[in-house]
Design a protein around this motif. Structure first.
Motif, PDB file in Angstrom:
ATOM      1  N   LEU A  35       0.799  -1.222   0.000  1.00 54.43           N
ATOM      2  CA  LEU A  35       0.000   0.000   0.000  1.00 54.43           C
ATOM      3  C   LEU A  35       0.840   1.284   0.000  1.00 54.43           C
ATOM      4  CD1 LEU A  35      -3.001  -0.921   2.330  1.00 54.43           C
ATOM      5  CD2 LEU A  35      -2.973  -0.779  -0.167  1.00 54.43           C
ATOM      6  N   PRO A  36       1.887   1.398   0.837  1.00 56.47           N
ATOM      7  CA  PRO A  36       2.683   2.635   0.782  1.00 56.47           C
ATOM      8  C   PRO A  36       3.315   2.878  -0.585  1.00 56.47           C
ATOM      9  CG  PRO A  36       3.098   1.490   2.844  1.00 56.47           C
ATOM     10  CD  PRO A  36       2.298   0.561   1.987  1.00 56.47           C
ATOM     11  N   GLU A  37       3.798   1.814  -1.242  1.00 60.66           N
ATOM     12  CA  GLU A  37       4.390   1.975  -2.574  1.00 60.66           C
ATOM     13  C   GLU A  37       3.332   2.356  -3.606  1.00 60.66           C
ATOM     14  OE1 GLU A  37       7.616   1.858  -3.395  1.00 60.66           O
ATOM     15  OE2 GLU A  37       8.026   1.694  -1.244  1.00 60.66           O
ATOM     16  N   ILE A  38       2.144   1.739  -3.500  1.00 59.63           N
ATOM     17  CA  ILE A  38       1.051   2.112  -4.400  1.00 59.63           C
ATOM     18  C   ILE A  38       0.665   3.567  -4.187  1.00 59.63           C
ATOM     19  CG2 ILE A  38      -1.387   1.688  -4.913  1.00 59.63           C
ATOM     20  CD1 ILE A  38      -0.875  -1.284  -4.312  1.00 59.63           C
ATOM     21  N   GLN A  39       0.633   4.000  -2.926  1.00 59.30           N
ATOM     22  CA  GLN A  39       0.288   5.373  -2.612  1.00 59.30           C
ATOM     23  C   GLN A  39       1.268   6.355  -3.239  1.00 59.30           C
ATOM     24  OE1 GLN A  39       0.445   6.445   1.581  1.00 59.30           O
ATOM     25  NE2 GLN A  39      -1.292   7.830   1.335  1.00 59.30           N
ATOM     26  N   LYS A  40       2.559   6.042  -3.147  1.00 60.88           N
ATOM     27  CA  LYS A  40       3.573   6.918  -3.732  1.00 60.88           C
ATOM     28  C   LYS A  40       3.512   6.917  -5.258  1.00 60.88           C
ATOM     29  CE  LYS A  40       6.769   6.035   0.109  1.00 60.88           C
ATOM     30  NZ  LYS A  40       8.014   5.320   0.503  1.00 60.88           N
ATOM     31  N   ASP A  41       3.339   5.731  -5.840  1.00 58.52           N
ATOM     32  CA  ASP A  41       3.400   5.605  -7.293  1.00 58.52           C
ATOM     33  C   ASP A  41       2.161   6.177  -7.975  1.00 58.52           C
ATOM     34  OD1 ASP A  41       4.559   4.888  -9.691  1.00 58.52           O
ATOM     35  OD2 ASP A  41       3.773   2.844  -9.650  1.00 58.52           O
ATOM     36  N   LEU A  42       0.983   5.965  -7.366  1.00 57.42           N
ATOM     37  CA  LEU A  42      -0.267   6.369  -8.004  1.00 57.42           C
ATOM     38  C   LEU A  42      -0.896   7.596  -7.354  1.00 57.42           C
ATOM     39  CD1 LEU A  42      -1.909   2.864  -8.614  1.00 57.42           C
ATOM     40  CD2 LEU A  42      -0.423   4.187 -10.124  1.00 57.42           C
ATOM     41  N   GLY A  43      -0.255   8.150  -6.320  1.00 52.99           N
ATOM     42  CA  GLY A  43      -0.768   9.353  -5.676  1.00 52.99           C
ATOM     43  C   GLY A  43      -2.096   9.152  -4.984  1.00 52.99           C
ATOM     44  N   ALA A  44      -2.215   8.076  -4.216  1.00 50.22           N
ATOM     45  CA  ALA A  44      -3.487   7.738  -3.579  1.00 50.22           C
ATOM     46  C   ALA A  44      -3.614   8.383  -2.202  1.00 50.22           C
ATOM     47  CB  ALA A  44      -3.622   6.220  -3.437  1.00 50.22           C
ATOM     48  N   GLN A  45      -4.855   8.712  -1.807  1.00 38.86           N
ATOM     49  CA  GLN A  45      -5.148   9.145  -0.460  1.00 38.86           C
ATOM     50  C   GLN A  45      -5.460   7.928   0.404  1.00 38.86           C
ATOM     51  OE1 GLN A  45      -8.402  11.893  -0.985  1.00 38.86           O
ATOM     52  NE2 GLN A  45      -7.032  13.611  -1.419  1.00 38.86           N
ATOM     53  N   ALA A  46      -5.655   8.156   1.717  1.00 38.42           N
ATOM     54  CA  ALA A  46      -5.946   7.050   2.627  1.00 38.42           C
ATOM     55  C   ALA A  46      -7.217   6.318   2.219  1.00 38.42           C
ATOM     56  CB  ALA A  46      -6.061   7.562   4.063  1.00 38.42           C
ATOM     57  N   SER A  47      -8.249   7.051   1.823  1.00 43.20           N
ATOM     58  CA  SER A  47      -9.489   6.396   1.399  1.00 43.20           C
ATOM     59  C   SER A  47      -9.274   5.580   0.129  1.00 43.20           C
ATOM     60  CB  SER A  47     -10.590   7.438   1.170  1.00 43.20           C
ATOM     61  OG  SER A  47     -10.212   8.359   0.163  1.00 43.20           O
ATOM     62  N   GLY A  48      -8.376   6.056  -0.753  1.00 40.15           N
ATOM     63  CA  GLY A  48      -8.063   5.290  -1.955  1.00 40.15           C
ATOM     64  C   GLY A  48      -7.407   3.964  -1.625  1.00 40.15           C
ATOM     65  N   LEU A  49      -6.530   3.956  -0.625  1.00 36.71           N
ATOM     66  CA  LEU A  49      -5.899   2.715  -0.202  1.00 36.71           C
ATOM     67  C   LEU A  49      -6.928   1.754   0.370  1.00 36.71           C
ATOM     68  CD1 LEU A  49      -2.627   4.050   1.498  1.00 36.71           C
ATOM     69  CD2 LEU A  49      -2.955   3.257  -0.853  1.00 36.71           C
ATOM     70  N   GLN A  50      -7.897   2.280   1.110  1.00 34.56           N
ATOM     71  CA  GLN A  50      -8.951   1.413   1.631  1.00 34.56           C
ATOM     72  C   GLN A  50      -9.733   0.764   0.492  1.00 34.56           C
ATOM     73  OE1 GLN A  50     -10.178   4.745   4.397  1.00 34.56           O
ATOM     74  NE2 GLN A  50     -10.875   3.013   5.634  1.00 34.56           N
ATOM     75  N   TRP A  51      -9.951   1.511  -0.591  1.00 32.04           N
ATOM     76  CA  TRP A  51     -10.696   0.955  -1.721  1.00 32.04           C
ATOM     77  C   TRP A  51      -9.895  -0.117  -2.469  1.00 32.04           C
ATOM     78  CZ3 TRP A  51     -15.501   0.664  -1.970  1.00 32.04           C
ATOM     79  CH2 TRP A  51     -16.342   1.708  -1.578  1.00 32.04           C
ATOM     80  N   VAL A  52      -8.569   0.006  -2.487  1.00 32.32           N
ATOM     81  CA  VAL A  52      -7.757  -1.045  -3.117  1.00 32.32           C
ATOM     82  C   VAL A  52      -8.016  -2.392  -2.434  1.00 32.32           C
ATOM     83  CG1 VAL A  52      -5.404  -1.863  -3.510  1.00 32.32           C
ATOM     84  CG2 VAL A  52      -5.967   0.532  -3.919  1.00 32.32           C
ATOM     85  N   ILE A  53      -8.188  -2.363  -1.119  1.00 34.27           N
ATOM     86  CA  ILE A  53      -8.499  -3.586  -0.372  1.00 34.27           C
ATOM     87  C   ILE A  53      -9.962  -3.955  -0.525  1.00 34.27           C
ATOM     88  CG2 ILE A  53      -8.473  -4.689   1.890  1.00 34.27           C
ATOM     89  CD1 ILE A  53      -5.714  -4.028   0.845  1.00 34.27           C
TER      90      ILE A  53
END
Length: 490
Positions: A35-53
């Motif tokens: 998740l942290p790498e996805i956040q950095k690479d794709l510019g995701a917010q915390a809610s976006g990371l929750q949606w990935v799961i």
């Protein structure tokens, strides 16, 4: 003496089914470490990371029951192979996703394939292993594989992300899924239910609205405001579907979820236990990933290695739990699971940015112990009191409950904690996480109570009565539990 050919073939079919469960379970946890790498690479917010799961777990939860019925009607092997191919395609597309939005879409496609695997594989297993004791042992192995796959996810994910980037956590599914598809074509016989259950499109739609709108309201609430028209509308739709779903299911001749199942205390207990256990897991993995990588600044490999105590205990306890359930029943593993999860949550309520290694290692080991013990009794309790014709549906409800629990864990615990963070994550996350860890402790306590209540003579009697109403044999009594006779039916 070498086992008879029939037994070898049955064991091979079990291995193929477990292989499909392994990659589906792995994707429940392997993504967290990235998740942290996805956040950095794709510019995701915390809610976006929750949606990935949750895009993955929600689609799984919504469609598991549907594809169980579809497989009974059109052929279990055919649906199983279709699921494997869709899962492989979704995994490949996830590895190529150019943005967070596309990653969420491809995760949903991946989950459509996954939803064709678990309930169908359980139907294949229960129709392959017809002798009760052998069947219970096979189900125990099946339940143990859930824990093993989820235990390896963070560790394997750490090495993959560090060595080849976050897309590699999806690419690993491609060769495994294709191999399982080829083995299925070669060794798994086609089968159908003697009389396929009718589809329930209204019930299916209500379930999708209930789960999707409810989770969306929880995840998006902090960003849009809890009183915004969007969040109120989502919550109202979820609540309306929640009320309408059981009312509709009582009216349908062949409902998506037979309400009579829930008159069985072991079945109801297994359902609630699955929600609690996987909510604890979803919250644990989400909080732990942010803490290790964003607060303590560990690399993905280091973060994965820190989960070794959890993974090791899961790997040891999952098969042990399966054997205990097969020989002595689910009470012991359920009580042990509840104690382990609750103790882990309580320890982590003391978490700080520089907590000593001993605190983390002990807490992780306790969580791994508890979660490793819980999966086999969930599946066993869900299907053991059901007629063989209903076992696949019962197992699908248990699998659905797992996914619902994980979605709620990520949504509720993630939202509670991220909303409470004050200041930068480096200093504000650890104290804010305490509320989430208390929720995990409470979920463990709930599992402990359920384990004690749903394994009594009274509970076994309710399962016997439900089996009689469904037209099957009452369940075999657990060792040390006196089985109550079924009620006389009108």
């Amino acid at each position: 003496m070498a086992p008879a050919p029939g037994r070898r073939r049955r064991l091979l079919i079990l291995a193929i089914c477990c292989l499909s469960l392994f990659i589906v379970g792995l994707d429940n946890t392997v993504v967290n470490i990235a998740l942290p790498e996805i956040q950095k690479d794709l510019g995701a917010q915390a809610s976006g990371l929750q949606w990935v799961i949750d895009a993955y777990t929600l689609v799984l939860a919504s469609l598991l029951m549907l594809f169980g019925s579809v497989a009974d009607r059109f052929g279990r092997r055919r649906v199983f192979q279709t699921g494997l191919l869709l899962f492989v395609l979704g995994s490949l597309l996830c590895s190529l996703a150019p943005s967070l939005e596309w990653l969420v879409v491809f995760r949903a496609l991946q989950a459509v394939g996954g939803s064709m695997l678990n309930p169908v594989a359980m139907s294949i297993i229960t129709n392959t292993f017809t002798e009760p004791r052998e069947r219970a042992q096979a189900i125990g192995v099946w339940g143990g594989v859930v824990g093993i796959s989820m235990a390896l996810g963070p560790l394997l994910g750490g090495f993959l992300v560090h060595g080849a980037g976050w897309p590699s956590i999806f690419l690993i599914n491609v060769p495994v899924g294709l191999a399982a598809c080829l083995l299925t074509a070669r060794y798994v016989p086609e089968s159908r239910a003697p009389r396929a259950r009718r589809l329930d499109p209204v019930g299916q739609l209500l379930m999708v609205v209930m789960l999707g709108c409810g989770t969306a309201a929880i995840i998006e609430g902090p960003e849009h405001g809890w009183t915004s028209p969007l969040i109120i509308g989502l919550a109202a739709a979820a609540l309306a579907a929640l009320v309408a779903f059981p009312l509709w299911e009582r009216r349908v001749a062949e409902p998506l979820v037979d309400p009579r199942f829930f008159r069985s205390a072991p079945f109801t207990g297994a359902t609630v236990t699955a929600v609690c256990a996987f909510a604890a897991l979803g919250g644990f993995l989400f909080l732990n990933t942010i803490y290790l990588q964003d607060v303590r600044r560990y690399s993905p490999v280091e973060a994965g290695l820190w989960t070794l105590p959890m993974a090791g205990m899961m790997l040891v306890c999952a098969p042990v739990s399966g054997r205990i359930v097969g020989s002595r029943g689910p009470r012991g593993p359920l009580v042990a699971a509840g104690l382990g999860l609750a103790a882990s949550g309580v320890l982590l309520t003391r978490l700080s940015a520089d907590s000593p290694a001993a605190l983390l290692l002990v807490a992780y080991a306790l969580f791994g112990f508890g979660f490793g013990m819980v999966n086999a009794p969930i599946t066993n309790a869900a299907v053991s009191g059901m007629p063989r014709a209903q076992a696949g549906v019962a197992a699908a409800v248990a699998s659905t409950s797992r996914q619902v629990g994980q979605s709620l864990g990520v949504a509720v615990i993630g939202t509670v904690v991220t909303s409470a963070v004050i200041g930068p994550v480096l200093t504000g996350f650890a104290p804010a996480s305490h509320a989430g860890w208390w929720i995990v402790a409470g979920l463990g306590a709930a599992i402990l109570v359920l384990g004690l209540v749903t394994t009594t003579a009274w509970a076994t009697g309710t399962a016997a009565r439900v089996a009689a109403r469904l037209g099957g044999e009452p369940p075999t009594a657990r060792p040390g539990v006196r089985e109550a006779p079924p009620e006389r039916l009108p």
